[in-house]
Design a protein around this motif. Structure first.
Motif, short mmCIF file in Angstrom:
data_model
loop_
_atom_site.label_atom_id
_atom_site.label_comp_id
_atom_site.label_asym_id
_atom_site.label_seq_id
_atom_site.Cartn_x
_atom_site.Cartn_y
_atom_site.Cartn_z
N LEU A 52 50.03 11.02 8.54
CA LEU A 52 51.15 11.80 8.02
C LEU A 52 51.35 11.51 6.53
N ASP A 53 52.25 12.28 5.94
CA ASP A 53 52.46 12.15 4.49
C ASP A 53 53.17 10.86 4.11
N ASP A 54 53.71 10.10 5.10
CA ASP A 54 54.29 8.79 4.79
C ASP A 54 53.31 7.67 5.14
N ASP A 55 52.03 8.04 5.33
CA ASP A 55 50.93 7.12 5.66
C ASP A 55 50.97 6.59 7.09
N THR A 56 51.88 7.09 7.91
CA THR A 56 51.85 6.74 9.33
C THR A 56 50.60 7.34 9.97
N ARG A 57 49.89 6.52 10.77
CA ARG A 57 48.71 7.02 11.47
C ARG A 57 49.03 7.16 12.95
N LEU A 58 48.84 8.36 13.49
CA LEU A 58 49.09 8.62 14.90
C LEU A 58 47.75 8.72 15.64
N PRO A 59 47.55 7.94 16.70
CA PRO A 59 46.31 8.08 17.45
C PRO A 59 46.24 9.44 18.12
N ALA A 60 45.06 10.04 18.09
CA ALA A 60 44.93 11.39 18.64
C ALA A 60 43.51 11.60 19.13
N GLY A 61 43.37 11.71 20.44
CA GLY A 61 42.09 12.13 20.98
C GLY A 61 41.87 13.61 20.76
N ALA A 62 42.98 14.33 20.56
CA ALA A 62 42.92 15.76 20.27
C ALA A 62 44.15 16.16 19.48
N VAL A 63 43.98 17.17 18.65
CA VAL A 63 45.07 17.73 17.85
C VAL A 63 45.19 19.21 18.19
N VAL A 64 46.39 19.65 18.50
CA VAL A 64 46.62 21.06 18.79
C VAL A 64 47.54 21.62 17.72
N VAL A 65 47.11 22.67 17.07
CA VAL A 65 47.85 23.25 15.95
C VAL A 65 48.63 24.47 16.44
N GLY A 66 49.95 24.41 16.26
CA GLY A 66 50.81 25.53 16.64
C GLY A 66 51.84 25.78 15.56
N VAL A 67 51.37 26.12 14.37
CA VAL A 67 52.26 26.28 13.22
C VAL A 67 52.56 27.74 12.91
N GLY A 68 52.31 28.61 13.88
CA GLY A 68 52.67 30.01 13.67
C GLY A 68 51.47 30.93 13.73
N ALA A 69 51.76 32.20 13.61
CA ALA A 69 50.72 33.23 13.65
C ALA A 69 51.02 34.28 12.59
N ARG A 70 49.99 34.96 12.16
CA ARG A 70 50.16 36.04 11.18
C ARG A 70 49.43 37.28 11.69
N PRO A 71 49.90 38.47 11.31
CA PRO A 71 49.25 39.69 11.77
C PRO A 71 47.75 39.70 11.44
N ALA A 72 46.96 40.12 12.41
CA ALA A 72 45.50 40.17 12.24
C ALA A 72 45.12 41.49 11.58
N THR A 73 45.31 41.54 10.28
CA THR A 73 45.09 42.79 9.54
C THR A 73 44.10 42.64 8.38
N GLY A 74 43.43 41.49 8.29
CA GLY A 74 42.48 41.32 7.20
C GLY A 74 41.40 42.38 7.18
N TRP A 75 41.05 42.89 8.34
CA TRP A 75 40.00 43.91 8.45
C TRP A 75 40.41 45.26 7.84
N LEU A 76 41.70 45.42 7.53
CA LEU A 76 42.19 46.67 6.94
C LEU A 76 42.08 46.70 5.42
N ALA A 77 41.55 45.63 4.82
CA ALA A 77 41.41 45.60 3.35
C ALA A 77 40.61 46.82 2.89
N GLY A 78 41.15 47.48 1.87
CA GLY A 78 40.48 48.65 1.31
C GLY A 78 40.75 49.94 2.04
N SER A 79 41.53 49.89 3.13
CA SER A 79 41.81 51.10 3.91
C SER A 79 42.89 51.96 3.28
N GLY A 80 43.72 51.36 2.41
CA GLY A 80 44.85 52.07 1.83
C GLY A 80 46.07 52.09 2.71
N ILE A 81 46.00 51.52 3.90
CA ILE A 81 47.15 51.48 4.78
C ILE A 81 48.18 50.48 4.25
#
Length: 413
Positions: A228-257
């Motif tokens: 962590l940013d305070d130098d605390t180390r947390l043991p982790a056999g696995a890390v699961v990231v759940g910090v949000g989601a964003r619309p999946a629209t990257g494929w629309l680049a250049g479409s003018g939409i």
């Protein structure tokens, strides 16, 4: 008997000749195809899905599928019988409205009407792309990769105390894992609920044996641990990231939409986009709400279920359908059933029903005397009645509303 040749018959023939291409085979895309058939469209419908799996429901991924209680959550829909061409493993890479074509690695797919239903994609942790111990939970493949992690009862660090983080932490504890949840804000659900409502939920983590660390950021990932940013180390056999989601629209680049501030497709109140013959529905699209006086971007299952009916009606021109729902979602976490209906931004008062330190309670938001949102914790009747009262804009009596022994529907002014 002579064949019909009137205006209605010619209109039906033109409708049947239109090719409709739905991009995205999640809930919103599948329900769009279903709604088109239910509303009488008998022309060609093509459903493009980026994943190779048959279309499936996502909520069970963080529950039954993750814990090995179910092998999958495929929709019980016979696409052949429905007359829908299902193309799996065919990801859209571009949209050319002028040519009326969707680009894919397998070649362009022509359309007369296109529906964008590509949903949302999880926000990733920078620098973690190639680390096998770092996981997301958005797809069936994600859940399948996490099942043996939970079965092995690893120490797990969850990054993010939002809805998905809490649901995963719940499942991990049920599987017998030691769980630490790291949240950059000073409370869980910081982006979804105001402080006074989210604060009582912090106690749920400790009750479930989950360590919750707020005001903590991940500085770096190491083999077997999170620093962590305070130098605390947390043991982790696995890390699961759940910090949000964003619309999946990257494929629309250049479409003018036209896209919004969150990179979502800006749809109108009929879920039409800025491009002719193109609609957008579900997690990838925002829409103007006359009910709440602002544009809404709703990343929840019910929105993906309800919106397609409006899309289908407007494609077929049966009515001039307007989409202005009372948003609804639910979450199962730490032994509690949490439901929310409405939109509390713009409310000017909060009324509690019950003690938030208890096992069941509700929070009700009012604008004037009108109920605009309700959060119900293990009080499903409050949610069901509140949702109807929000829809009808019924004036409420705040004093009566605060009495948890009274049915919410009896607290009208």
């Amino acid at each position: 008997m002579s064949e019909q040749t009137g205006p209605e018959s010619r209109s039906h023939q033109l409708q049947a000749e239109r090719r409709i291409v739905v991009v995205g085979a999640g809930m919103a895309g599948v329900q769009t195809a279903v709604a088109l058939r239910e509303q009488g469209f008998d022309g060609p419908v093509t459903l493009l899905g980026a994943e190779v799996h048959p279309p499936y429901d996502r909520p069970p991924l963080s529950k039954a599928v993750l814990l090995g209680k179910a092998e999958g959550s495929a929709f019980d829909i016979d696409f052949d019988a429905l007359g829908v061409e299902l193309r799996l493993g065919q990801e859209a890479t571009g949209l050319r409205p002028a040519d009326h074509e969707v680009d894919t690695p397998q070649g362009p797919v022509p359309y007369d009407v296109a529906v964008i239903a590509t949903g949302a994609e999880p926000v990733r942790l920078p620098g973690a792309e190639d680390m096998p111990a770092v996981h997301l939970l958005r797809t069936l493949d994600d859940a399948e990769r996490l099942r043996p992690v939970l079965a092995a009862q690893h120490d797990i660090v969850v990054v993010g105390a939002g809805w998905i983080g809490a649901e995963f932490a719940t499942a991990a504890r049920e599987a017998g894992c030691e769980v630490t949840v790291v949240e950059a804000a000073d409370q869980p659900l910081a982006g979804a609920l105001p402080r006074e409502v989210a604060a009582p939920m912090a106690d749920w983590y400790a009750e479930a044996g989950v360590r919750l660390r707020t005001r903590a950021r991940v500085a770096r990932l190491e083999p077997g641990g999170v620093v962590l940013d305070d130098d605390t180390r947390l043991p982790a056999g696995a890390v699961v990231v759940g910090v949000g989601a964003r619309p999946a629209t990257g494929w629309l680049a250049g479409s003018g939409i036209a896209l919004g501030t969150h990179r979502e497709v800006r749809a109108d109140d009929g879920l039409r986009t800025s491009a002719p013959d193109v609609f957008a529905v579900g997690d990838c699209a925002s829409f103007p709400s006359a009910r709440y006086g602002e544009r809404l971007l709703v990343h929840h299952w019910d929105n993906a279920l309800q919106g397609p009916r409006t899309v289908a009606a407007n494609i077929l021109g049966l009515t001039s359908a307007v989409y202005d729902p009372v948003p609804y979602f639910w979450s199962e976490q730490f032994g509690r059933f949490v439901q929310y209906a409405g939109h509390h931004t713009g409310a000017d008062s909060l009324v509690w029903r019950g003690d938030p330190a208890g096992a069941s309670w509700s929070a009700c938001w009012l604008r004037g005397t009108q109920l605009v949102a309700v959060l119900a914790v293990s009080r499903p009747r409050d949610l069901a009645q509140g949702r109807r009262l929000i829809e009808s804009a019924t004036p409420m009596d705040p004093a009566a509303l605060s009495d948890p022994t009274r049915p919410l529907k009896s607290a009208t002014a």
